[in-house]
Design an enzyme around this catalytic site. Structure first.
Site, PDB file in Angstrom:
ATOM      1  CG  ASP A 139      -1.988  -1.042   1.201  1.00 39.33           C
ATOM      2  OD1 ASP A 139      -1.762  -2.099   0.578  1.00 39.33           O
ATOM      3  OD2 ASP A 139      -3.072  -0.818   1.785  1.00 39.33           O
ATOM      4  CE  LYS A 204      -5.413   1.928   2.268  1.00 35.06           C
ATOM      5  NZ  LYS A 204      -4.322   1.218   2.956  1.00 35.06           N
ATOM      6  CE  LYS A 240      -7.010  -1.429   2.356  1.00 33.38           C
ATOM      7  NZ  LYS A 240      -5.674  -1.917   2.748  1.00 33.38           N
TER       8      LYS A 240
END
Lengths: 308, 275
Positions: A139, A204, A240
């Site tokens: 991430d 995300k 996400k």
């Protein structure tokens, strides 16, 4: 003031109708999802959770406890495992001891999370180390400073460099929507990232470390961007939302958004995830309520590491 | 002048809420005239109130007993200053008895521990003492009669020791509970310690019985209701203290620390004696 590079990108991808988005997502909260559909949605949401601990006080013991929770969220045959555990890079090797080979993936934040304010060389080295330690997913945070200064090329090049450093691992690009300020910026940043991402990589919403978190609004802007990008290029990018999704009810509303924007193809944990920690127990609590018919007490469910 | 009529709302989690269901029922005066629409709370409202009670209760239990006493006394002050308004809905005698009872329990707040706790003799070099702890969330099922005095008589023993309560008020005389909520809101009592719902007993009662987070039940129940409550309570292992429908709420028996004992857990501690 909109910088020229950003202006050009927005002209190309089209702006966001903010009022329209707000009205549309307000409708998602009015859907009535009951009985079997609710149980289906709750279980699906469990399989989509990236069970997360990102704190300075994380220890190998806390991560071990988080991993055990990920592998067995609650006793009972029909409760699925979560998608992944999400930890800091230094904790990846500890998590690997518990979940490697179990089907639960290891996600690691990297690139000087949460600020991203470190030299590119350092950030890339962090990514490579996390991957070498066994992270299945990385991430990363984008360089918001550069984005807001209008240096879009720089932002995109850095994402491309991280894609390369990831190797086989899946990449999730955190836009940190609360710092991008407008829906137009979120859409622009989504496209910047998606154009250098591989199919199956994620965009995300947030780090969870700032005041602003995932909302139905910014989730919708990003889902729309994923749809438009897919229709243009055929590349399937995953999504996400992270931070602030604490209740099962919210999770179901986000799933409604996915279903009604991208369809069933995105309703699985390779295409959609929730970055959350307290959400999991609320999902379990609602599943148990559905099973037993009685509202449950929160202490019936084991705490993951956030409890101590 | 157009008269401005009030929308009665329930006091939950320190805010004034309508039922999440949006439903209401009509409250009528003695000659059948329409007075107001009262929220007809659903079992989901009860669930939400339990969440609010859990949130507010933790801090309430941590307050010092002395501070709980001060706040209980403050509730009595707030009712006293609006006693005339309350007396339009219940007899003045009932308002005065309620205020007296609140002051009575305010007095107990920092004293019941001396009565209920103990130092126990043991045959080893240990101090052995028993202290009480609040149970958590207590469900209250108020009777139809004495809508203020009975409600507060059931609530007070529970909150004095640091429990929080979710109470279902009288259906036919809900207005004193509505007014009580407004008084509690300005009384320094933290939001969520007392949560007052209005609505239909038969509809919500099964949820009171089965909700796992409610640790005890107190109130009035008919024989059939008592059976349902006991069955649900046995599933969720909760304590049930029910009174007969013909209870005399003015009775002096309610002014004792033993009501407090009904809603505490005993904790016994062994501590080695130093040489």
């Amino acid at each position: 003031m909109t910088r020229p590079a950003l202006r050009r990108l927005l002209d190309e991808i089209g702006p966001v109708d903010a009022t329209g988005i707000e009205e549309r997502v307000a409708k998602y909260t009015t859907r009535s999802i009951k009985k079997q559909s609710k149980v289906f949605g709750l279980k699906l949401a469990v399989t989509m959770v990236d069970l997360t601990t990102l704190e300075g006080k994380d220890t190998p013991g806390k991560v071990a406890s988080l991993c055990r929770k990920a592998l067995c969220p609650h006793p009972g045959d029909d409760i699925p495992r979560v998608a992944a555990v999400c930890v800091y890079p230094s904790m990846v090797k500890h998590a690997a001891r518990h979940v490697k080979g179990s089907g639960v993936r290891i996600a690691s934040v990297a690139t000087a999370f949460p600020s991203g304010q470190a030299p590119l060389k350092t950030r890339l080295a962090e990514v490579r180390q996390a991957v070498a330690d066994g992270a299945d997913e990385i991430d990363m945070v984008i360089n918001r400073g550069a984005f807001l200064a209008g240096e879009l090329g720089l932002v995109q090049d850095e994402i491309a460099a991280v894609v390369e450093a990831c190797g086989e691992s899946t990449l999730k690009v955190i836009l940190e929507t609360s710092e991008l300020e407008t829906y137009d910026h979120i859409r622009a940043a989504s496209f910047l990232a998606m154009r250098v991402l591989r199919p199956g990589d994620f965009i995300k919403t947030s780090t969870g470390k700032t005041s602003g978190n995932a909302t139905l609004g910014n989730n919708q802007v990003m889902l729309d961007a994923i749809r438009d990008h897919f229709l243009d290029t055929g590349t399937e990018i995953a999504m996400k939302p992270a931070g602030g999704i604490k209740s099962a009810k919210q999770a179901l509303q986000f799933l409604v958004a996915v279903k009604e924007t991208l369809g069933d193809a995105w309703l699985n944990n390779t295409r959609y995830r929730f970055g959350a920690s307290s959400l999991l127990n609320d999902l379990l609590r609602q599943l148990e309520t559905q099973r037993s018919g009685a509202y449950q007490a929160p202490y019936t469910f084991s705490d993951d590491s956030s409890g101590y | 002048m157009i008269p401005i009529t009030k929308t009665p709302k329930c006091y939950v989690g320190g805010s004034f809420i309508r039922s999440e269901s949006g439903r209401v029922y009509e409250m009528r005066g003695s000659s059948g005239e329409f007075l107001a629409n009262i929220p007809l709370c659903s079992r989901k409202d009860l669930r939400n109130a339990v969440e609010a009670a859990a949130k507010g209760g933790a801090g309430w239990a941590k307050r010092t007993p002395y501070n709980r006493a001060q706040i209980l006394y403050r509730i009595a002050e707030m009712i006293e200053s609006r006693a005339a308004e309350m007396s339009a809905w219940v007899p003045g005698k009932e308002v005065r008895a309620t205020i007296d009872r609140i002051v009575h329990f305010a007095g107990w707040a920092d004293k019941y521990e001396q009565v209920l706790g103990s130092v126990n003799p043991v045959a080893s070099p240990h101090f052995n003492f028993t202290v009480t702890e609040p149970m958590g969330i207590v469900g209250i099922l108020a009777p139809e009669d004495n809508p203020l005095l009975a409600l507060m008589t059931l609530i007070l023993p529970a909150i004095t020791s640091g429990n929080s309560v979710v109470a279902l008020a009288s259906k036919n005389a809900p207005y004193p509970a509505i007014l009580l909520g407004e008084m509690l809101a300005v009384s320094d009592l933290p939001g969520g310690v007392i949560n007052l719902l209005t609505g239909d007993r038969a509809e919500i009662l099964p949820t009171f019985a089965t909700h796992e987070h409610i640790r005890a039940l107190a109130g009035i129940a008919t024989r059939e209701e008592a059976v349902a409550l006991q069955q649900g309570a046995s599933e969720s292992v909760k304590r049930v203290k029910l009174l007969a429908p013909d209870t005399d709420w003015y009775s002096a028996r309610f002014e004792s620390p033993y009501g407090i004992r009904d809603f505490v857990e005993a904790k016994t501690v062994w501590h080695p004696v130093g040489s």
